[in-house]
Scaffold this active site. Structure first.
Site, PDB file in Angstrom:
ATOM      1  N   SER A   5       0.833  -1.194   0.000  1.00  0.00           N
ATOM      2  CA  SER A   5       0.000   0.000   0.000  1.00  0.00           C
ATOM      3  C   SER A   5       0.878   1.258   0.000  1.00  0.00           C
ATOM      4  CB  SER A   5      -0.943  -0.056   1.207  1.00  0.00           C
ATOM      5  OG  SER A   5      -1.957   0.898   1.132  1.00  0.00           O
TER       6      SER A   5
ATOM      7  N   HIS B  96      -7.224  -5.972  -0.524  1.00  0.00           N
ATOM      8  CA  HIS B  96      -6.131  -5.008  -0.604  1.00  0.00           C
ATOM      9  C   HIS B  96      -4.802  -5.732  -0.522  1.00  0.00           C
ATOM     10  CE1 HIS B  96      -4.004  -1.330  -0.356  1.00  0.00           C
ATOM     11  NE2 HIS B  96      -3.874  -1.262   0.945  1.00  0.00           N
TER      12      HIS B  96
ATOM     13  N   ASP C 146      -8.803  -4.143  -5.979  1.00  0.00           N
ATOM     14  CA  ASP C 146      -8.268  -3.576  -4.743  1.00  0.00           C
ATOM     15  C   ASP C 146      -9.067  -2.324  -4.382  1.00  0.00           C
ATOM     16  OD1 ASP C 146      -6.620  -2.082  -2.848  1.00  0.00           O
ATOM     17  OD2 ASP C 146      -4.985  -3.418  -3.409  1.00  0.00           O
TER      18      ASP C 146
END
Length: 515
Positions: free
Chosen positions: A229, A484, A456
């Site tokens: 991320s 995610h 995602d």
């Protein structure tokens, strides 16, 4: 959900509303490249002014978690003033378990910004990464500056955070708009008051420079790294600053550093809509779906109707806090990060639609890292502090936010209005932004593996495509699935490709797809 999986999910969860990036042209401290026996450029030497930091020796000690050691890393508060004040960063490691020859150190970061890398290492990565990887690498994490154990940014008390998280983020009139703006101003003022020293120095560029000091202190010529991320932006920034020191970099759930804040927020809003549609398609196929069994669009309308109802009349939760629209929305968004949380969300929505909001409140609390005693981790404070330094604010004021609402609602009929207003948070930040949106090429870096998941919610797939194309040595690995990030989520194809890259240095072919 398994507790380790939940920690892994929530650790990377704050790539949501208001997540914005930074950038800086790098490499100013790089010397002329040397060449190794294998013909690769050798890493440049540490700059003279920073040699004291690069030469420090960590003092490893037991840190009360079986299998892990801890140490502290000294770095300059301000890299422009290396002889000035210093700060200490928390570091942890688990030694390579064997068998097989140790390759080096593998640094991990779960994202956020604001997620504790040390916590992530000790509760998940150091025990949950594939055994062949843990056998050959020392697993290492450092809490970035401003985060958790490393000079944490502090803004509000627990009760103040409770109030802040309940502020209406879909204002219906001037009074509610003023109240939302006042909440953002109070949050920023609290950060300035309680974290005056560290607040201007928590940018991603500075955190990347800290990682290079750690690389040297660990004795590694090049950095091997898995970032999830926001951690992908941290890794890409490292590659931009130190391309000749890039080893094997995995950037999973990639960010796009070329986008301004408004576009990042709007793209992310669309990502949550995509994830919600996947959840809704699964839900409406079940006879007990609280959003009905008619269709995905009808499920979206049912959820919007529910949000309006709790906006008008918050639900009891069994404690002093009630579940209004803001906390209800956060609870739903929290479950979008991992399809393993969908059953929990269905149950929480069913209870809420029956008049009891505790289930959604628990999901929101996990997202905000609120403890049962009412105290919060510094995730939200660090998230804002890093984001608001890394890019100029999305808006100049509430009028800009109001104008943006229609485009956000087009991106997500379900979440768009609230996420449009959430992007107002950096407008009142006390420390001016030091980063700007720009492409990162990291010319001269070794192959870098970029991983994107097609549905995602927090880092839309197109960001991974963009970052892989920007990086001069980028290779794109695609996971066709939900949730995610992709590594360690159950795809043997993804895990095998990443493990092979980490263990052998061979990335998958560019464009490889897994399901």
């Amino acid at each position: 959900m398994d507790s380790r999986r939940l920690l892994r999910t929530t650790a990377v969860a704050l790539a949501s509303a208001g997540l914005i990036l930074s950038g800086c042209s790098g490499g100013s401290d790089a010397a002329a490249p040397r060449t190794t026996a294998q013909g690769q450029p050798a890493p440049s030497a540490a700059p003279e002014a920073l040699k004291e930091f690069y030469a420090q020796k960590p003092k490893w000690r037991d840190c009360g978690v079986e299998g892990f050691q801890c140490a502290t890393l000294r770095v300059p508060l301000d890299y422009a003033k290396p002889d000035g004040e210093e700060i200490e960063l928390a570091v942890s490691r688990a030694r390579a378990t064997g068998p097989g020859k140790r390759i080096g150190s593998l640094l991990v970061n779960p994202g956020g910004p604001g997620g504790s890398a040390v916590g992530y290492l000790q509760a998940y990565a150091g025990i949950g990464y594939p055994a062949p990887v843990r056998a050959r690498y020392d697993m290492v994490a450092v809490d970035p500056r401003g985060v958790a154990r490393s000079e944490p940014v502090e803004c509000l008390t627990g009760p103040q955070m409770d109030a802040y998280t309940q502020v209406d983020q879909t204002p219906d009139d001037a009074a509610e708009t003023d109240a939302l703006g006042a909440a953002f101003k109070d949050f920023a003022a609290g950060c300035a008051k309680r974290s005056e020293k560290i607040l201007p120095h928590v940018s991603t560029v500075e955190a990347a420079r800290d990682m290079d000091v750690l690389r040297a202190v660990l004795g590694d010529e090049r950095l091997t790294y898995v970032g999830a991320s926001y951690g992908t932006f941290l890794g890409a920034t490292y590659a931009e600053l130190f391309p000749d020191r890039v080893g094997r970099l995995v950037l999973d759930g990639a960010m796009d550093p070329s986008l301004p804040a408004i576009d990042l927020n709007r793209d992310q809003t669309a990502g949550f809509e995509t994830a919600f549609r996947a959840f809704a398609a699964d839900c409406v196929g079940k006879p007990d779906c609280p959003l009905g069994t008619e269709s995905v669009p009808a499920a979206g309308e049912a959820l919007k109707r529910f949000f309006r109802e709790v906006d008008a009349e918050p639900l009891p939760t069994g404690e002093s806090r009630k579940l209004g629209e803001s906390l209800a929305t956060t609870g739903v968004i929290a479950a979008m990060y991992d399809e393993g949380a969908w059953p929990q969300l269905r149950e929480a929505l069913a209870r809420a639609m029956d008049g009891e909001g505790a289930g959604l409140l628990a999901l929101a609390d996990s997202y905000y890292e609120r403890e049962p005693d009412g105290e919060y981790a510094n995730l939200m404070a660090a998230n804002a502090a890093v984001n608001c330094l890394d890019l100029p604010a999305a808006y100049r004021g509430p009028a800009d936010a109001a104008k943006a609402v229609p485009s956000f609602e087009k991106a997500s009929p379900v979440f768009g209005r609230g996420l449009a207003w959430a992007a107002l948070n950096c407008t009142y930040w006390p420390s001016p932004a030091t980063g700007r949106p720009h492409r990162i090429t990291a010319q001269g870096a070794a192959p870098i593996l970029v991983v994107g998941t097609t549905r995602d919610p927090a880092t839309p797939y197109k960001w991974a495509e963009s970052l892989a194309a920007q990086l001069s040595s980028g290779t794109l690995l695609t996971y066709e699935g939900d949730g995610h990030t992709a590594y360690g989520r159950g795809s043997d194809c993804v895990d095998t490709a990443i493990n092979t890259y980490l263990l052998e240095g061979t990335p998958p072919r560019d464009g490889k797809r897994c399901s």
